[in-house]
Design an enzyme around this catalytic site. Structure first.
Site, PDB file in Angstrom:
ATOM      1  CG  ASP A   1     -47.731  52.663 -12.280  1.00  0.00           C
ATOM      2  OD1 ASP A   1     -48.843  53.318 -12.165  1.00  0.00           O
ATOM      3  OD2 ASP A   1     -48.068  51.482 -12.961  1.00  0.00           O
TER       4      ASP A   1
ATOM      5  CD  GLU B   1     -52.766  50.165 -14.556  1.00  0.00           C
ATOM      6  OE1 GLU B   1     -51.870  50.781 -15.014  1.00  0.00           O
ATOM      7  OE2 GLU B   1     -52.657  49.010 -13.773  1.00  0.00           O
TER       8      GLU B   1
ATOM      9  CG  HIS C   1     -51.786  48.782 -18.754  1.00  0.00           C
ATOM     10  ND1 HIS C   1     -52.471  47.425 -18.218  1.00  0.00           N
ATOM     11  CD2 HIS C   1     -51.114  49.098 -17.529  1.00  0.00           C
ATOM     12  CE1 HIS C   1     -51.983  47.039 -16.909  1.00  0.00           C
ATOM     13  NE2 HIS C   1     -51.031  48.038 -16.595  1.00  0.00           N
TER      14      HIS C   1
ATOM     15  CD  GLU D   1     -46.557  48.752 -18.791  1.00  0.00           C
ATOM     16  OE1 GLU D   1     -48.089  49.081 -19.399  1.00  0.00           O
ATOM     17  OE2 GLU D   1     -46.480  48.748 -17.820  1.00  0.00           O
TER      18      GLU D   1
ATOM     19  CD  GLU E   1     -49.023  53.736 -15.630  1.00  0.00           C
ATOM     20  OE1 GLU E   1     -48.207  54.024 -16.414  1.00  0.00           O
ATOM     21  OE2 GLU E   1     -49.198  52.530 -15.282  1.00  0.00           O
TER      22      GLU E   1
ATOM     23  CG  ASP F   1     -54.785  45.564 -20.531  1.00  0.00           C
ATOM     24  OD1 ASP F   1     -53.636  45.523 -19.500  1.00  0.00           O
ATOM     25  OD2 ASP F   1     -54.840  44.743 -20.957  1.00  0.00           O
TER      26      ASP F   1
ATOM     27  CE  LYS G   1     -45.375  49.258 -10.958  1.00  0.00           C
ATOM     28  NZ  LYS G   1     -46.863  49.424 -11.298  1.00  0.00           N
TER      29      LYS G   1
HETATM   30 CA    CA Z   1     -49.921  51.075 -14.022  1.00  0.00          CA
END
Ligand code: CA
Length: 390
Positions: free
Chosen positions: A204, A256, A306, A343, A230, A279, A175
């Protein structure tokens, strides 16, 4: 066959000490909504939706609007039912809650179709291109103390990143976006140092940036040999996506928070992304995933679904990925380069790890695609009751 009953379950697991943060918010609990669709032949299917925000509105749409529409219909007509659900809610739906509700029901209908024909869902989607899917560990979230003092937080972060590599993962997603560009760049460098040069790292941002800040961050990410960035900017900022993508050599991923092939078409035709991340429990289910995949691949965009939610979400993603063609085809596919990956969130998640009657099998950090009929999974109703709040 006729649909006789549709039941929704809202699940919540408080995380307590294990809470974590993205650039956007704290995650004090795991939550999701499962739906069970039953038929007059005793066959039932499971679906999931509503994992991003509160699940209550998604449950409401199913209970009050979509379920009455489906009762009495034949679940094998899943494509027609998708269209009926979408067309009848188009004027006020199109994105968000309504599409999440359609997604959950659609996944359950595919599960039923697979069970009725006694084949796994991946067979219905085109066949078994792969039996195992290479997984990347999603982790290195913010733990809270990083906001107060980044330097004292780095050793624990490095230890966490190294633990994934020790566990055999060759790909990590980390992250950024909560801190200043400079402090987040320190985190990224520290993680790269901890795992070495051979590990593939993805980053991300959870749409934390405007375009000019994302471009500044991308320079640091290039130095750390990050492979994709991302959600650099907000989902509505198509121009920003394009600016960032044109300014960096790093692949740009996103989607996503996008819905249906109509939504993805705008990103793809607009030159916003290299990697689309629908997703399946959010963007329209397995029916819509096939259309999104078609739109993406015809425009040279790769797809990495996702995954966020319970074991049902993971099973749906594995079923879809099992059938995905190589894009582009090579005789020796390489994970992420052209071979699809999955993921595998590494934060505490009992909804994935406790809820199913049989857990997912990891072999060399590859997740085995369930081979049973339908999604190849079932729910442990005792665990479901334990976490069910409504
Ligand atoms: Ca994400």
């Amino acid at each position: 066959m006729k649909i006789t009953e549709i039941t929704t379950y809202i699940l919540k697991v408080p995380l307590g000490e294990k809470r974590f943060y993205s650039s956007q918010c704290a995650f004090p609990e795991r939550n999701s909504m499962l739906v069970k669709v039953e038929t007059d032949e005793g066959i039932y299917g499971w679906g999931e939706g509503g994992q991003y925000g509160p699940a209550e509105p998604v449950k409401c749409v199913i209970d009050q609007i979509l379920a009455p529409m489906l009762i009495g219909q034949d679940p094998l007509d899943k494509g027609i039912l998708w269209d009926q659900m979408y067309q009848s809610t188009r004027d006020y739906g199109q994105k968000g809650t309504y599409i999440e509700a359609i997604s959950a029901l659609d996944i359950a209908l595919w599960d039923i179709c697979g069970k009725a024909l006694n084949v796994p869902v991946y067979r219905l989607m085109g066949g078994k291109k792969r039996s195992h899917v290479a997984s990347y560990a999603t982790g290195c979230y913010y733990r809270g103390e990083d906001v107060l003092d980044i330097d004292t937080a780095l050793p624990a972060l490095q230890k966490e990143a190294a633990s994934y590599v020790e566990a055999g993962f060759e790909m990590l997603k980390i992250k950024v976006g909560l801190l200043s560009v400079e402090d987040d760049a320190k985190r990224v460098r520290a993680i790269r140092q901890a795992v070495g040069d051979d590990v593939k790292i993805f980053c991300d941002c959870n749409h934390a940036y405007n375009a000019y800040t994302a471009i500044r961050m991308a320079e640091h990410l290039e130095e750390a040999k990050i492979l994709f960035m991302e959600e650099p900017v907000t989902p509505e900022d198509f121009d920003g996506y394009r600016r960032v993508r044109n300014a960096t050599r790093i692949a740009i991923a996103g989607g996503e928070c996008e819905y249906t092939a109509f939504g993805f078409q705008k990103y793809i035709a607009g030159g916003c992304i290299d990697i689309a991340q629908p997703d399946i429990c959010v963007s329209g289910g397995l029916t819509e995933f096939q259309r999104i995949l078609a739109v993406a691949n015809t425009s040279g965009v790769n797809v990495i679904p996702h995954v966020w939610g319970s074991g049902v979400a993971l099973a749906a993603a594995l079923s879809a990925i099992a059938a995905m063609p190589l894009y582009p085809h090579t005789a020796n596919p390489v994970p992420f380069q052209n071979e699809p990956v999955i993921e595998y969130d590494r934060n505490f998640n009992p909804l994935r790890d406790e809820l199913l009657t049989e857990n997912f099998e990891l072999v060399d950090r590859k997740v085995k695609v369930p081979d049973g009929a339908g999604l190849g999974i079932d729910i442990n109703m005792d665990v479901l009751k334990k976490y069910c709040v409504q």
